[in-house]
Design a protein around this motif. Structure first.
Motif, PDB file in Angstrom:
ATOM      1  N   LEU A  56      21.657  50.577  72.501  1.00  0.00           N
ATOM      2  CA  LEU A  56      20.306  50.027  72.358  1.00  0.00           C
ATOM      3  C   LEU A  56      20.296  48.519  72.542  1.00  0.00           C
ATOM      4  O   LEU A  56      19.343  47.957  73.096  1.00  0.00           O
ATOM      5  N   GLN A  57      21.340  47.858  72.088  1.00  0.00           N
ATOM      6  CA  GLN A  57      21.411  46.407  72.275  1.00  0.00           C
ATOM      7  C   GLN A  57      21.521  46.070  73.755  1.00  0.00           C
ATOM      8  O   GLN A  57      20.888  45.122  74.237  1.00  0.00           O
ATOM      9  N   ASN A  58      22.302  46.840  74.509  1.00  0.00           N
ATOM     10  CA  ASN A  58      22.405  46.608  75.951  1.00  0.00           C
ATOM     11  C   ASN A  58      21.079  46.860  76.647  1.00  0.00           C
ATOM     12  O   ASN A  58      20.741  46.195  77.631  1.00  0.00           O
ATOM     13  N   ALA A  59      20.307  47.847  76.146  1.00  0.00           N
ATOM     14  CA  ALA A  59      19.044  48.204  76.796  1.00  0.00           C
ATOM     15  C   ALA A  59      17.908  47.259  76.440  1.00  0.00           C
ATOM     16  O   ALA A  59      17.022  47.021  77.254  1.00  0.00           O
ATOM     17  N   THR A  60      17.911  46.735  75.224  1.00  0.00           N
ATOM     18  CA  THR A  60      16.780  45.920  74.763  1.00  0.00           C
ATOM     19  C   THR A  60      17.090  44.438  74.681  1.00  0.00           C
ATOM     20  O   THR A  60      16.178  43.620  74.598  1.00  0.00           O
ATOM     21  N   GLY A  61      18.362  44.089  74.680  1.00  0.00           N
ATOM     22  CA  GLY A  61      18.731  42.683  74.572  1.00  0.00           C
ATOM     23  C   GLY A  61      18.610  42.121  73.173  1.00  0.00           C
ATOM     24  O   GLY A  61      18.713  40.907  72.981  1.00  0.00           O
ATOM     25  N   ALA A  62      18.398  42.970  72.166  1.00  0.00           N
ATOM     26  CA  ALA A  62      18.219  42.508  70.788  1.00  0.00           C
ATOM     27  C   ALA A  62      19.402  42.961  69.941  1.00  0.00           C
ATOM     28  O   ALA A  62      19.881  44.082  70.096  1.00  0.00           O
ATOM     29  N   PRO A  63      19.886  42.107  69.029  1.00  0.00           N
ATOM     30  CA  PRO A  63      20.960  42.535  68.123  1.00  0.00           C
ATOM     31  C   PRO A  63      20.475  43.628  67.187  1.00  0.00           C
ATOM     32  O   PRO A  63      19.327  43.635  66.756  1.00  0.00           O
ATOM     33  N   MET A  64      21.352  44.570  66.890  1.00  0.00           N
ATOM     34  CA  MET A  64      21.011  45.719  66.052  1.00  0.00           C
ATOM     35  C   MET A  64      21.775  45.655  64.730  1.00  0.00           C
ATOM     36  O   MET A  64      22.959  45.315  64.709  1.00  0.00           O
ATOM     37  N   GLN A  65      21.103  45.961  63.646  1.00  0.00           N
ATOM     38  CA  GLN A  65      21.728  46.082  62.342  1.00  0.00           C
ATOM     39  C   GLN A  65      21.428  47.478  61.812  1.00  0.00           C
ATOM     40  O   GLN A  65      20.309  47.971  61.942  1.00  0.00           O
ATOM     41  N   THR A  66      22.434  48.106  61.224  1.00  0.00           N
ATOM     42  CA  THR A  66      22.298  49.484  60.767  1.00  0.00           C
ATOM     43  C   THR A  66      22.277  49.544  59.251  1.00  0.00           C
ATOM     44  O   THR A  66      23.127  48.947  58.586  1.00  0.00           O
ATOM     45  N   VAL A  67      21.294  50.248  58.713  1.00  0.00           N
ATOM     46  CA  VAL A  67      21.256  50.561  57.291  1.00  0.00           C
ATOM     47  C   VAL A  67      21.965  51.897  57.130  1.00  0.00           C
ATOM     48  O   VAL A  67      21.445  52.933  57.543  1.00  0.00           O
ATOM     49  N   ALA A  68      23.160  51.867  56.559  1.00  0.00           N
ATOM     50  CA  ALA A  68      23.983  53.071  56.486  1.00  0.00           C
ATOM     51  C   ALA A  68      23.294  54.145  55.659  1.00  0.00           C
ATOM     52  O   ALA A  68      22.471  53.854  54.783  1.00  0.00           O
ATOM     53  N   ALA A  69      23.670  55.391  55.931  1.00  0.00           N
ATOM     54  CA  ALA A  69      23.057  56.514  55.214  1.00  0.00           C
ATOM     55  C   ALA A  69      23.318  56.436  53.719  1.00  0.00           C
ATOM     56  O   ALA A  69      22.522  56.888  52.910  1.00  0.00           O
ATOM     57  N   ALA A  70      24.447  55.830  53.320  1.00  0.00           N
ATOM     58  CA  ALA A  70      24.764  55.738  51.900  1.00  0.00           C
ATOM     59  C   ALA A  70      23.785  54.846  51.154  1.00  0.00           C
ATOM     60  O   ALA A  70      23.647  54.937  49.945  1.00  0.00           O
ATOM     61  N   GLU A  71      23.101  53.960  51.874  1.00  0.00           N
ATOM     62  CA  GLU A  71      22.151  53.058  51.243  1.00  0.00           C
ATOM     63  C   GLU A  71      20.758  53.647  51.172  1.00  0.00           C
ATOM     64  O   GLU A  71      19.849  53.019  50.635  1.00  0.00           O
ATOM     65  N   ALA A  72      20.569  54.843  51.696  1.00  0.00           N
ATOM     66  CA  ALA A  72      19.222  55.390  51.794  1.00  0.00           C
ATOM     67  C   ALA A  72      18.650  55.783  50.442  1.00  0.00           C
ATOM     68  O   ALA A  72      17.434  55.923  50.299  1.00  0.00           O
ATOM     69  N   GLY A  73      19.503  55.973  49.410  1.00  0.00           N
ATOM     70  CA  GLY A  73      18.987  56.357  48.106  1.00  0.00           C
ATOM     71  C   GLY A  73      18.079  55.310  47.499  1.00  0.00           C
ATOM     72  O   GLY A  73      17.166  55.623  46.746  1.00  0.00           O
ATOM     73  N   ASP A  74      18.335  54.066  47.804  1.00  0.00           N
ATOM     74  CA  ASP A  74      17.478  52.990  47.313  1.00  0.00           C
ATOM     75  C   ASP A  74      17.085  52.127  48.499  1.00  0.00           C
ATOM     76  O   ASP A  74      17.407  50.933  48.565  1.00  0.00           O
ATOM     77  N   LEU A  75      16.413  52.752  49.464  1.00  0.00           N
ATOM     78  CA  LEU A  75      16.108  52.081  50.719  1.00  0.00           C
ATOM     79  C   LEU A  75      15.225  50.860  50.515  1.00  0.00           C
ATOM     80  O   LEU A  75      15.434  49.816  51.144  1.00  0.00           O
ATOM     81  N   GLU A  76      14.241  50.973  49.624  1.00  0.00           N
ATOM     82  CA  GLU A  76      13.314  49.857  49.426  1.00  0.00           C
ATOM     83  C   GLU A  76      14.062  48.611  48.968  1.00  0.00           C
ATOM     84  O   GLU A  76      13.854  47.511  49.522  1.00  0.00           O
ATOM     85  N   GLU A  77      14.950  48.747  47.972  1.00  0.00           N
ATOM     86  CA  GLU A  77      15.692  47.587  47.475  1.00  0.00           C
ATOM     87  C   GLU A  77      16.620  47.035  48.548  1.00  0.00           C
ATOM     88  O   GLU A  77      16.767  45.816  48.702  1.00  0.00           O
ATOM     89  N   THR A  78      17.248  47.950  49.314  1.00  0.00           N
ATOM     90  CA  THR A  78      18.154  47.514  50.367  1.00  0.00           C
ATOM     91  C   THR A  78      17.427  46.678  51.411  1.00  0.00           C
ATOM     92  O   THR A  78      17.913  45.620  51.839  1.00  0.00           O
ATOM     93  N   LEU A  79      16.250  47.132  51.823  1.00  0.00           N
ATOM     94  CA  LEU A  79      15.506  46.397  52.843  1.00  0.00           C
ATOM     95  C   LEU A  79      14.973  45.080  52.304  1.00  0.00           C
ATOM     96  O   LEU A  79      14.917  44.082  53.032  1.00  0.00           O
ATOM     97  N   ARG A  80      14.553  45.064  51.042  1.00  0.00           N
ATOM     98  CA  ARG A  80      14.087  43.798  50.468  1.00  0.00           C
ATOM     99  C   ARG A  80      15.218  42.774  50.443  1.00  0.00           C
ATOM    100  O   ARG A  80      15.011  41.591  50.732  1.00  0.00           O
ATOM    101  N   THR A  81      16.414  43.243  50.080  1.00  0.00           N
ATOM    102  CA  THR A  81      17.567  42.340  50.051  1.00  0.00           C
ATOM    103  C   THR A  81      17.884  41.836  51.450  1.00  0.00           C
ATOM    104  O   THR A  81      18.184  40.651  51.648  1.00  0.00           O
ATOM    105  N   ARG A  82      17.827  42.724  52.439  1.00  0.00           N
ATOM    106  CA  ARG A  82      18.094  42.299  53.815  1.00  0.00           C
ATOM    107  C   ARG A  82      17.043  41.316  54.304  1.00  0.00           C
ATOM    108  O   ARG A  82      17.338  40.455  55.126  1.00  0.00           O
ATOM    109  N   ARG A  83      15.833  41.450  53.795  1.00  0.00           N
ATOM    110  CA  ARG A  83      14.778  40.546  54.245  1.00  0.00           C
ATOM    111  C   ARG A  83      14.874  39.188  53.559  1.00  0.00           C
ATOM    112  O   ARG A  83      14.836  38.145  54.197  1.00  0.00           O
TER     113      ARG A  83
END
Length: 656
Positions: A584-611
């Protein structure tokens, strides 16, 4: 120590983050949140944590929980059904409602294309920063390539993969009607391409063919993992018209591709244009094509014109054109006939005894058929110069001619030929169906574009041969015209759901409004224009529901087309998050970051921290307390030295 304590207190009140994925602006800056939800058909599969699509909805809801006051959000499905382009809004209730109404469907764009278009849509937002969240099963076959839309600079992309598992599935990638002629109560050959996308071989795998709702054929085969296998069927249509067809496979983990639609056309009649050359006798020709001679077979609706009218004729309105001995062909007529053949028309050429080589060779050369090199024999003579030597009875033109015995064992009449055209084939994309005893072709086929040309060595009159009074003449002429007119009408087109396409429909009045009716009964009027005696339809991406679609001109069904899912959807193998990020990075030219499946239990907190990053005020407050405690400890254990200011006095001593 006191200065360090004061500095730490200042840092604690400033509340700095440790990291931020949004360029250091953190949670303080308004953000445009674009949520790309993969609602392609592969998301209907089930995983250990539930259906892929249900997982995706939960993750998308978690993303929307992080939208704060002043932020904007939009939902961008990969399959949009031609709906209005989503726009950013501060009303997250609207986005939540759209998410609740979302369903998996065919016609999805590649994931890279959806990411690029969603990122581009964030440009309409007033927020100074943007982030695109991608919720998907990361299906490897539909990630996309370098032709996808590029992501604008400064837009962050985060992948939120759902939990998947290995799936077993067999997909039908194509169905082809190999027979060029379809008649009632006559066998028609089909071929289907099946691919085993599972990890294990499948023995005695059965596929069936349904025609007009009834199962009419089935076949078993062995399917090796990852390999495409061609399976053949023989069906016998019982009625005329456009028949609904489908190749159906066994039940598996992905039922949405178990039925591959196709349309079979057994026409009521064929439209034929007969062009009579100057001074030519067409009595035998007209009689052979009359309704009295074809009996209960498909009738030819024949339009007869003279040679001088050919230049103004709309050839696109006909399935086949018979040139019954034209004296000559102008450059304009050669151009029109070449276009007619290129676009799928059939052409049958009978010679004129007065023609010169240059009169025909322009057309023969344009179609890569060969060249005309004069004549042999005498008109109306009684001396035979040639007869049939070899007949290619395996050619589709001879299907159904010999009913009582196998074609390879059948014998063919050998008419006496008195006057023949010397035709030399070019050897390019052609074959001789009937060869004469002098080594030259009697009936030669040349393929060009989507159409075909049949060249006969004699005119259909008694002056050239006794063929018109032989029993072979009527079936041979009937099958020749039928074969040529069946070039494009035995099967309807097969389109991919959601992919733009053009449909060329003949036999429609230029001023007629053409509509397309789907399997759900909904009609659409696509963009259309008249081109060379046909109507060209631009269906765009509006045909997204798999099934059979009717092209209607007024109350008449002009054509039937089959729409099926993208064959790539049948391969459910997913890419790893690392491989998907790289592609996807090669196709779009944008860096990609992955939220691992193990973090999905508290996705809201994980995304707030990343933001916003991890807040460090408590760390600096603790440091301030440590520094103050250290200062107090040092002060209690240490006293500064004092020195005498008198001249010559000895220094004072620190008390013990």
């Amino acid at each position: 120590l006191r200065m360090l304590a004061i500095a730490s207190l200042g840092m604690a009140f400033a509340q700095p983050p440790l990291t931020s994925d949004l360029g250091g602006l953190g949670a303080s800056a308004p953000t445009a949140h674009a949520v790309v939800v993969d609602n392609s058909l592969s998301m209907t599969a089930d995983g250990a944590s539930g259906a892929y699509f249900d997982q995706a909805i939960q993750k998308a809801q978690g993303v929307l929980q992080t939208v704060e006051e002043g932020d904007e959000a939009l939902l961008w499905p990969t399959a949009r059904s031609g709906a209005r382009r989503p726009e950013p809004t501060t009303n997250t209730g609207v986005v939540r409602q759209s998410l609740a109404e979302l369903e998996p469907q065919a016609g999805a764009a590649s994931l890279a294309e959806a990411v690029g278009r969603a990122a581009d849509a964030t440009r309409q937002a007033d927020a100074p920063q943007a982030v695109v969240y991608v919720v998907s099963d990361l299906q490897a076959s539909t990630l996309g390539d370098s032709v996808a839309t590029r992501v604008p600079d400064g837009v962050q992309v985060q992948l939120l993969p759902v939990e998947t598992q290995a799936q077993s599935n067999v997909g039908v990638s194509d169905v082809t009607v190999t027979s060029r002629i379809a008649e009632v109560n006559q066998p028609v050959q089909l071929e289907a391409t099946l691919t085993n996308h599972g990890p294990d071989p499948l023995d005695d795998y059965m596929a069936s063919v349904y025609l007009a709702g009834d199962r009419v054929a089935q076949s078993t085969t062995t399917l090796e993992p990852g390999l495409a296998t061609t399976v053949s069927f023989t069906v016998t249509p019982q009625t005329r018209g456009w028949l609904d067809g489908a190749v159906v496979t066994e039940d598996d983990d992905f039922p949405v591709d178990d039925r591959h639609h196709f349309a079979l056309h057994v026409p009521e009649e064929r439209r034929v244009l007969r062009v009579r050359g100057d001074g030519q006798d067409t009595r035998y020709l007209d009689l052979a094509l009359s309704s009295e001679m074809v009996a209960d077979r498909i009738a030819f609706r024949t339009t007869a014109i003279d040679e001088r009218e050919l230049a103004s004729a709309e050839l696109g309105r006909y399935d086949a054109v018979l040139l019954a001995g034209p004296r000559s062909l102008s450059s304009g007529e050669v151009d029109a006939l070449t276009r007619f053949v290129d676009r799928g028309g059939g052409l049958l050429l009978f010679p004129n005894a007065q023609a010169r080589p240059e009169d025909y060779n322009a057309l023969l050369g344009r179609l890569n058929a060969g060249s005309f090199r004069g004549f042999s024999g005498t008109l109306s003579g009684d001396q035979t110069v040639a007869s049939f030597e070899q007949v290619d009875l395996q050619h589709p033109l001879f299907e159904g001619v010999f009913q009582e015995q196998r074609r390879e064992e059948a014998s063919v009449e050998r008419p006496d030929l008195y006057y023949v055209m010397n035709f030399r084939p070019s050897g390019q994309a052609g074959q001789t169906l009937i060869e004469l005893s002098n080594g030259r072709p009697f009936l030669h086929e040349a393929r060009h574009g989507r159409g075909r040309l049949l060249t006969a060595a004699v005119a259909p009159t008694r002056a050239w041969s006794d063929l018109p009074v032989r029993g072979l003449f009527v079936p041979l002429l009937y099958r020749s015209v039928y074969y040529l007119s069946a070039t494009t009408s035995v099967a309807g087109e097969q389109l991919v759901a959601g992919r733009p396409a053009e449909l060329r429909v003949t036999g429609v009045a230029p001023d007629a409004s053409v509509r397309v009716r789907g399997p759900d009964g909904i009609e659409v009027t696509p963009e259309q224009r008249t081109l060379f005696g046909a109507t060209l339809l631009q269906v765009g991406g509006t045909l997204t529901t798999p099934g059979l679609y009717d092209v209607q001109a007024g109350s008449t069904r002009a054509r039937r087309v089959a729409v099926n899912i993208n064959p790539a959807e049948s391969n459910l193998q997913g890419a790893s998050p690392e491989a998907a990020s790289e592609q996807l990075q090669n196709a779009t030219g944008a860096p990609m970051q992955t939220v691992a499946a193990a973090e999905a239990g508290d996705l809201e907190e994980t995304l707030r921290t990343r933001r916003a990053g991890t807040e460090l005020w408590n760390v600096f407050l603790l440091l301030a307390l440590v520094f103050l405690a250290a200062e107090m400890l040092v002060a209690s254990q240490w006293a500064p030295e004092t020195t005498s200011t008198q001249t010559g006095a000895s220094p004072s001593r620190r008390p013990k």
